[in-house]
Write a protein that holds these residues in place. Structure first.
Motif, PDB file in Angstrom:
ATOM      1  N   ARG A  68       0.846  -1.250   0.050  1.00 25.66           N
ATOM      2  CA  ARG A  68       0.143  -0.131  -0.069  1.00 25.66           C
ATOM      3  C   ARG A  68       0.863   1.335   0.027  1.00 25.66           C
ATOM      4  N   HIS A  69       2.033   1.079   0.564  1.00 31.53           N
ATOM      5  CA  HIS A  69       2.982   2.337   0.604  1.00 31.53           C
ATOM      6  C   HIS A  69       3.453   2.720  -0.579  1.00 31.53           C
ATOM      7  N   THR A  70       3.403   1.901  -1.592  1.00 31.16           N
ATOM      8  CA  THR A  70       3.991   2.108  -2.818  1.00 31.16           C
ATOM      9  C   THR A  70       3.001   3.049  -3.473  1.00 31.16           C
ATOM     10  N   LYS A  71       1.974   3.338  -3.248  1.00 33.23           N
ATOM     11  CA  LYS A  71       1.034   3.937  -3.998  1.00 33.23           C
ATOM     12  C   LYS A  71       1.248   5.466  -3.775  1.00 33.23           C
ATOM     13  N   ALA A  72       1.565   6.098  -4.729  1.00 31.42           N
ATOM     14  CA  ALA A  72       2.325   7.602  -4.617  1.00 31.42           C
ATOM     15  C   ALA A  72       1.091   8.589  -4.358  1.00 31.42           C
ATOM     16  N   THR A  73       0.016   8.469  -5.052  1.00 31.08           N
ATOM     17  CA  THR A  73      -0.990   9.456  -4.778  1.00 31.08           C
ATOM     18  C   THR A  73      -2.485   9.057  -4.731  1.00 31.08           C
ATOM     19  N   SER A  74      -3.404   9.774  -4.377  1.00 25.32           N
ATOM     20  CA  SER A  74      -4.860   9.170  -4.195  1.00 25.32           C
ATOM     21  C   SER A  74      -5.428   9.980  -5.257  1.00 25.32           C
ATOM     22  N   ALA A  75      -6.361   9.374  -6.092  1.00 24.60           N
ATOM     23  CA  ALA A  75      -7.249  10.058  -6.933  1.00 24.60           C
ATOM     24  C   ALA A  75      -8.158  11.352  -6.641  1.00 24.60           C
ATOM     25  N   VAL A  76      -8.369  11.266  -5.066  1.00 23.84           N
ATOM     26  CA  VAL A  76      -9.097  12.114  -4.566  1.00 23.84           C
ATOM     27  C   VAL A  76      -8.446  13.566  -4.940  1.00 23.84           C
ATOM     28  N   ASP A  77      -7.117  13.694  -4.908  1.00 23.72           N
ATOM     29  CA  ASP A  77      -6.218  14.738  -5.210  1.00 23.72           C
ATOM     30  C   ASP A  77      -6.275  15.067  -6.681  1.00 23.72           C
ATOM     31  N   LEU A  78      -6.659  14.156  -7.604  1.00 26.55           N
ATOM     32  CA  LEU A  78      -6.606  14.478  -8.889  1.00 26.55           C
ATOM     33  C   LEU A  78      -7.972  14.961  -9.350  1.00 26.55           C
ATOM     34  N   ASP A  79      -7.713  16.323 -10.095  1.00 26.43           N
ATOM     35  CA  ASP A  79      -8.860  16.759 -10.845  1.00 26.43           C
ATOM     36  C   ASP A  79      -8.414  17.767 -11.780  1.00 26.43           C
ATOM     37  N   THR A  80      -8.115  17.130 -13.038  1.00 28.37           N
ATOM     38  CA  THR A  80      -7.409  18.267 -13.687  1.00 28.37           C
ATOM     39  C   THR A  80      -8.436  18.777 -15.013  1.00 28.37           C
ATOM     40  N   GLY A  81      -9.615  18.364 -14.511  1.00 27.34           N
ATOM     41  CA  GLY A  81     -10.842  19.052 -15.548  1.00 27.34           C
ATOM     42  C   GLY A  81     -11.368  18.228 -16.717  1.00 27.34           C
ATOM     43  N   SER A  82     -10.227  17.080 -16.905  1.00 31.42           N
ATOM     44  CA  SER A  82     -10.788  16.027 -17.965  1.00 31.42           C
ATOM     45  C   SER A  82     -10.354  14.641 -17.546  1.00 31.42           C
ATOM     46  N   LEU A  83     -11.194  13.768 -18.060  1.00 33.26           N
ATOM     47  CA  LEU A  83     -10.900  12.447 -17.925  1.00 33.26           C
ATOM     48  C   LEU A  83      -9.428  11.857 -18.336  1.00 33.26           C
ATOM     49  N   ARG A  84      -9.377  12.453 -19.408  1.00 31.45           N
ATOM     50  CA  ARG A  84      -7.823  11.949 -20.037  1.00 31.45           C
ATOM     51  C   ARG A  84      -6.838  12.508 -19.074  1.00 31.45           C
ATOM     52  N   GLY A  85      -6.976  13.788 -18.745  1.00 25.45           N
ATOM     53  CA  GLY A  85      -6.143  14.388 -17.872  1.00 25.45           C
ATOM     54  C   GLY A  85      -5.879  13.800 -16.530  1.00 25.45           C
ATOM     55  N   ASP A  86      -7.035  13.503 -15.946  1.00 23.80           N
ATOM     56  CA  ASP A  86      -7.135  12.655 -14.614  1.00 23.80           C
ATOM     57  C   ASP A  86      -6.320  11.288 -14.816  1.00 23.80           C
ATOM     58  N   LEU A  87      -6.635  10.530 -15.958  1.00 20.96           N
ATOM     59  CA  LEU A  87      -5.674   9.196 -16.054  1.00 20.96           C
ATOM     60  C   LEU A  87      -4.456   9.562 -16.149  1.00 20.96           C
ATOM     61  N   ASP A  88      -3.816  10.496 -17.141  1.00 16.60           N
ATOM     62  CA  ASP A  88      -2.692  10.625 -17.427  1.00 16.60           C
ATOM     63  C   ASP A  88      -1.977  11.305 -16.106  1.00 16.60           C
ATOM     64  N   ALA A  89      -2.500  12.117 -15.355  1.00 16.86           N
ATOM     65  CA  ALA A  89      -2.059  12.569 -14.144  1.00 16.86           C
ATOM     66  C   ALA A  89      -1.949  11.247 -13.081  1.00 16.86           C
ATOM     67  N   LEU A  90      -2.759  10.422 -12.941  1.00 19.57           N
ATOM     68  CA  LEU A  90      -2.737   9.051 -12.071  1.00 19.57           C
ATOM     69  C   LEU A  90      -1.571   8.151 -12.661  1.00 19.57           C
ATOM     70  N   LEU A  91      -1.494   8.085 -13.958  1.00 12.58           N
ATOM     71  CA  LEU A  91      -0.209   7.244 -14.540  1.00 12.58           C
ATOM     72  C   LEU A  91       1.257   8.242 -14.251  1.00 12.58           C
ATOM     73  N   ALA A  92       1.110   9.507 -14.408  1.00  8.01           N
ATOM     74  CA  ALA A  92       2.389  10.172 -14.247  1.00  8.01           C
ATOM     75  C   ALA A  92       2.975   9.967 -12.892  1.00  8.01           C
ATOM     76  N   HIS A  93       2.360   9.602 -11.963  1.00  7.46           N
ATOM     77  CA  HIS A  93       2.774   9.524 -10.386  1.00  7.46           C
ATOM     78  C   HIS A  93       3.780   8.396 -10.163  1.00  7.46           C
ATOM     79  N   ASP A  94       3.652   7.316 -11.084  1.00  8.47           N
ATOM     80  CA  ASP A  94       4.454   5.927 -10.887  1.00  8.47           C
ATOM     81  C   ASP A  94       5.639   6.288 -11.675  1.00  8.47           C
TER      82      ASP A  94
END
Length: 196
Positions: A68-94
């Motif tokens: 669980r500690h390997t998870k870099a971020t929470s999706a709660v913190d991600l709101d880029t204004g678009s689905l593509r942006g949110d998914l990209d931001a989620l992938l960018a953290h690893d």
């Protein structure tokens, strides 16, 4: 996570806990779940076995917390204004290295969960369910923004598609998932299905 478990773990500094979790992941990579013992963790981390049990309760909890500690971020913190942006931001953290390590360890843990129901139960409670809810939150925001129809039947399968892509990458190509691969999958498969 229970308040009691959180209170127990609070005696470790964040840095010390991170070192210990890294050692647990190293051991998992070397000997697998069945070969990992609290004695080995204690020796590798120069921590008493009693302290490990006092802080984490046992091997299952320690392993799940290390993953669980390997998870870099929470999706709660991600709101880029678009689905593509949110998914990209989620992938960018690893980074690529951590994605490869996590993928390899997850393959081993998936096998171990078949033989250890307690590991499966705790893993689902502390990792799968919270992360699934975070992913659903991203999808709900996309629905609220009008990017996805609320009645799109693919919404119930998005998480399965993402997990399937990750598993298939290793199974079919013997390669770890990379950001490039997952971004390509999102653009070529996931977003078109959701836009339908």
């Amino acid at each position: 996570m229970t308040e009691v478990a959180a209170a127990r773990r609070s005696r470790f500094t964040a840095e010390r806990a991170a070192e210990l979790y890294a050692a647990v992941r190293e051991l998992l990579g070397e000997v697998g779940y069945d070969g990992l013992t609290m004695d080995a963790v204690a020796a590798r981390t120069r921590t008493s076995k009693a302290t490990l049990y006092r802080q984490w309760g046992g091997k299952v909890e320690l392993v799940v917390e290390a993953m669980r500690h390997t998870k870099a971020t929470s999706a709660v913190d991600l709101d880029t204004g678009s689905l593509r942006g949110d998914l990209d931001a989620l992938l960018a953290h690893d980074n690529e290295s951590s994605m490869e390590e996590t993928s390899s360890l997850m393959r081993g843990l998936a096998m171990a969960m078949h033989h250890h129901p307690d590991l499966r139960r705790v893993f689902i409670e502390r990792i799968v369910e919270p992360e699934s809810e975070e992913f659903r939150r991203i999808m709900r925001r996309a629905v609220d923004r009008g990017e996805i129809r609320a009645d799109n039947p693919a919404l119930d399968h998005v998480l399965h598609m993402m997990v399937g892509a990750i598993v298939a990458r290793g199974l079919l190509e013997n390669l770890p998932p990379t950001r490039e691969f997952l971004r390509g999958y999102v653009d070529a498969v996931l977003l078109p299905v959701l836009a339908a």
